[in-house]
Design a protein around this motif. Structure first.
Motif, PDB file in Angstrom:
ATOM      1  N   LEU A  82      -3.065  42.584  94.758  1.00  0.00           N
ATOM      2  CA  LEU A  82      -3.652  41.419  94.103  1.00  0.00           C
ATOM      3  C   LEU A  82      -3.908  41.694  92.623  1.00  0.00           C
ATOM      4  CD1 LEU A  82      -4.926  38.558  94.433  1.00  0.00           C
ATOM      5  CD2 LEU A  82      -7.113  39.727  94.786  1.00  0.00           C
ATOM      6  N   ASP A  83      -4.451  42.858  92.327  1.00  0.00           N
ATOM      7  CA  ASP A  83      -4.706  43.209  90.924  1.00  0.00           C
ATOM      8  C   ASP A  83      -3.408  43.364  90.135  1.00  0.00           C
ATOM      9  OD1 ASP A  83      -7.464  43.135  91.151  1.00  0.00           O
ATOM     10  OD2 ASP A  83      -7.644  45.249  91.673  1.00  0.00           O
ATOM     11  N   ALA A  84      -2.364  43.824  90.812  1.00  0.00           N
ATOM     12  CA  ALA A  84      -1.060  43.939  90.143  1.00  0.00           C
ATOM     13  C   ALA A  84      -0.507  42.556  89.805  1.00  0.00           C
ATOM     14  CB  ALA A  84      -0.079  44.700  91.037  1.00  0.00           C
ATOM     15  N   PHE A  85      -0.641  41.604  90.717  1.00  0.00           N
ATOM     16  CA  PHE A  85      -0.255  40.216  90.416  1.00  0.00           C
ATOM     17  C   PHE A  85      -1.030  39.706  89.202  1.00  0.00           C
ATOM     18  CE2 PHE A  85       1.119  39.768  94.983  1.00  0.00           C
ATOM     19  CZ  PHE A  85       2.406  39.338  94.729  1.00  0.00           C
ATOM     20  N   ASN A  86      -2.316  39.928  89.237  1.00  0.00           N
ATOM     21  CA  ASN A  86      -3.202  39.434  88.179  1.00  0.00           C
ATOM     22  C   ASN A  86      -2.772  39.958  86.808  1.00  0.00           C
ATOM     23  OD1 ASN A  86      -6.055  37.972  88.630  1.00  0.00           O
ATOM     24  ND2 ASN A  86      -6.098  39.113  86.723  1.00  0.00           N
ATOM     25  N   ARG A  87      -2.514  41.270  86.738  1.00  0.00           N
ATOM     26  CA  ARG A  87      -2.119  41.891  85.458  1.00  0.00           C
ATOM     27  C   ARG A  87      -0.758  41.381  85.007  1.00  0.00           C
ATOM     28  NH1 ARG A  87      -4.290  46.431  88.062  1.00  0.00           N
ATOM     29  NH2 ARG A  87      -2.193  47.085  88.702  1.00  0.00           N
ATOM     30  N   ALA A  88       0.191  41.315  85.944  1.00  0.00           N
ATOM     31  CA  ALA A  88       1.554  40.920  85.575  1.00  0.00           C
ATOM     32  C   ALA A  88       1.603  39.471  85.077  1.00  0.00           C
ATOM     33  CB  ALA A  88       2.492  41.097  86.767  1.00  0.00           C
TER      34      ALA A  88
END
Length: 476
Positions: free
Chosen positions: A54-60
Motif C-alpha cells: 500500500l505504501d509503495a502504491f502511495n509513493r509511486a
C-alpha cells in the motif's frame, strides 16, 4: 444514476489510468512485482494488499503519506475473521502518522469479532516498546474499558502503562486520580513491573504530599526488592530461578525502598526513624550482581545519603552542619534546589539567619523557574513559600510578597487546593505591606484561578481562613 463506490482497488486503477502506466511499467517505478500487481487487481478473489505494498502504491502515485489508508480498512477484515497480519502493522502505522479516524474505524469493527483485545493489546505493547507512549495509551485504554477479567495480567499491565504515562503531568488532581485508578492493580503485575509500579506510586504520592500512602508503597517496594534479591542469591547457589528483566538494576529499587521510606518519615517529622533508613542505602557496596550501571547507582545513593543526613541534622536544628552542607551543595549542583528548601525551612523553624547562603546561591535560585518536571516544580513552590516566610519575618515585605505571588502562580499550575489556601492565607496576613502592583498581580492570579477552576476557589473560600471579596469586584 447511482454513484460508483470508491474502493481501494478502484482508486488504484483510477490512478494507474491517470498516470498512463500499465502493469509492467508501474511495476518498475513502484518496485512491486508485476505478478503480485496482477493478482491484487485482477485475481478472483483479489490477492490482499500488504501495508508495505500500500505504501509503495502511495509513493509511486505521488500521493501524500497515508492518503490511501482510509480505503485500506476493508483489507483488514473478512466475513470470518480479522487479518492480524495486516491489521496490527496498519494500526501501528496509523498511530504513528496520526490517522485517528482510521484507528477508530478499525477498532469499531474489530470489537464485533472474537478476542479483539488480543490484537489491541499487542499493538499497544509494540508501540510502547518503540517508545511511543502517547500513541500506545489510546490502545491500552481500549483494553481497560473492555477487559472482562478484572484479574487479568493484561489489564494490570495496561493500567500500569497508563499510570506511567501520566507521571509527567503537573495537575495535582489528575495525578491523584491516576494513583487511585492504578493502586488496586499494583499487586497483579509481574514482579519485574511491580518494582517499577511501586516506585512510581511512591514518587507521585511524594509530589502529592500523601506521606502515609508513600510510606506504605515504600514498605512494599523494599519487601519485594529484598525478596527478589534473596531469590537471586539462591539462584547463584545453584537453585532454580528466573533471570530478572528489570528496567533498572535491582540495587536501584532496593536503595529507593530505603531512600523513599526515609523521605516519607522525614516529611512526617519522624527524624530519628528516618536516620535509620538513611543508613540503609548509605553503603551498598556489599550488594551482589552489580554491573557498571549498578555500581554507578551505589555511588549515587551514597551521595544521596550524605545530602539527606545533612537534611536531617538541619531539621533538628543542628546549625553547626550548615558550612559543611553548603560546601557539599557547591560540589553537587543537582542537590542545590532540595538543599535550599531544607536550609530555609530550618532557618524559619529555629530562627537563624541564612542570608549569606541566599547570596551564595542567588544565581541558582534565579534559574529555578526554568524547571518543567512536576517534582522540581513542587520543590520550587516549597522554596518560594519558605523564602516568603523568611523575608516577611525579617520585615523585607516586598521580597516576601514577591515570593508569595510566585508561590500562588505555581499553586495554580499544580492545582493543589492545600497549597492555594496556604498562599492566600500568607498573602492576606501580609496584604497591608503589599504594593499596589503586587495587589494587582494578586487579583489577576485569583481571577485566573476562578476562571480556570471554580472548585479550587470554592475550597479556598470555604476554608474559613480568609474571605476574598475582591473576587467579585475586580476594581478593588
Amino acid at each position: 444514476m447511482e454513484a460508483k463506490l470508491t474502493t481501494l482497488r478502484s482508486e488504484i486503477e483510477d490512478n494507474l489510468s491517470r498516470s498512463g502506466h500499465n502493469l509492467a511499467s508501474f511495476a518498475k517505478v513502484s518496485g512491486l512485482n508485476r505478478g503480485s500487481l496482477s493478482a491484487i487487481l485482477h485475481g478472483n478473489p483479489p490477492k490482499p494488499i500488504s501495508l508495505r505494498q500500500l505504501d509503495a502504491f502511495n509513493r509511486a502515485f505521488g500521493l501524500p503519506e497515508g492518503c490511501l489508508y482510509s480505503l485500506y480498512v476493508d483489507e483488514c477484515f473478512s466475513e470470518e475473521k480479522v487479518s492480524r497480519r495486516r491489521v496490527e502493522p496498519f494500526l501501528i502505522r496509523c498511530a504513528e502518522t496520526g490517522k485517528q479516524h482510521c484507528i477508530d474505524e478499525v477498532l469499531s469493527r474489530m470489537m464485533e469479532y472474537p478476542k479483539p483485545l488480543d490484537i489491541v493489546y499487542s499493538v499497544a505493547e509494540k508501540l510502547f516498546t518503540a517508545g511511543k507512549m502517547q500513541e500506545a495509551t489510546v490502545f491500552y485504554k481500549i483494553v481497560v474499558d473492555n477487559e472482562q477479567d478484572s484479574y487479568s495480567e493484561r489489564l494490570a499491565i495496561s493500567q500500569y502503562r497508563i499510570f506511567k504515562s501520566l507521571m509527567s503531568v503537573v495537575n495535582w488532581e489528575e495525578k491523584l486520580r491516576a494513583v487511585i485508578t492504578f493502586e488496586p492493580f499494583r499487586g497483579r503485575l509481574p514482579e519485574n513491573l511491580q518494582l517499577d509500579g511501586l516506585l512510581k506510586l511512591a514518587q507521585v504520592t511524594y509530589t502529592l504530599h500523601k506521606y502515609k500512602e508513600m510510606e506504605k508503597y515504600t514498605d512494599e517496594l523494599r519487601a519485594l526488592a529484598s525478596a527478589m534479591y534473596r531469590e537471586q542469591l539462591q539462584k547463584k547457589a545453584g537453585r532454580r530461578g528466573e533471570e530478572l528483566k528489570l528496567e533498572r538494576p535491582l540495587v536501584f529499587y532496593y536503595a529507593h525502598g530505603y531512600l523513599l521510606k526515609a523521605t516519607s518519615l522525614t516529611k512526617q517529622g519522624r527524624y530519628e526513624e528516618a536516620k535509620k533508613y538513611t543508613a540503609g542505602y548509605a553503603d551498598l557496596s556489599w550488594f551482589q550482581f552489580l554491573d557498571d550501571e549498578g555500581r554507578s547507582e551505589v555511588e549515587a545513593f551514597r551521595l544521596f545519603a550524605i545530602a539527606n543526613s545533612f537534611t536531617l541534622e538541619m531539621l533538628v536544628g543542628n546549625y553547626a552542619v550548615l558550612p559543611a552542607y553548603t560546601a557539599f551543595l557547591v560540589e553537587h549542583p543537582g542537590e542545590i534546589l532540595p538543599g535550599l528548601v531544607i536550609i530555609i525551612e530550618a532557618a524559619n523553624r529555629f530562627g537563624f539567619a541564612v542570608d549569606d547562603v541566599l547570596e551564595q546561591f542567588s544565581v541558582e535560585m534565579a534559574h529555578c523557574v526554568l524547571y518543567q518536571d512536576p517534582m522540581n516544580i513542587d520543590r520550587v513552590y516549597r522554596l518560594s513559600y519558605q523564602l516568603a516566610i523568611y523575608h516577611i519575618d525579617r520585615e523585607r515585605y516586598m521580597s516576601g510578597v514577591d515570593n508569595i505571588l510566585q508561590c500562588l502562580t505555581l499553586a495554580v499550575e499544580l492545582n493543589s487546593a492545600k497549597d492555594l489556601i496556604n498562599c492566600v492565607t500568607l498573602f492576606e496576613t501580609s496584604r497591608d505591606y503589599a504594593t499596589d502592583d503586587q495587589q494587582k498581580k494578586y487579583r489577576e492570579l485569583i481571577q485566573e484561578l476562578r476562571k480556570n477552576d471554580e472548585n479550587a476557589v470554592n475550597v479556598v473560600q470555604q476554608s474559613g481562613i480568609v474571605q476574598m471579596p475582591h473576587l467579585t469586584n475586580p476594581i478593588l
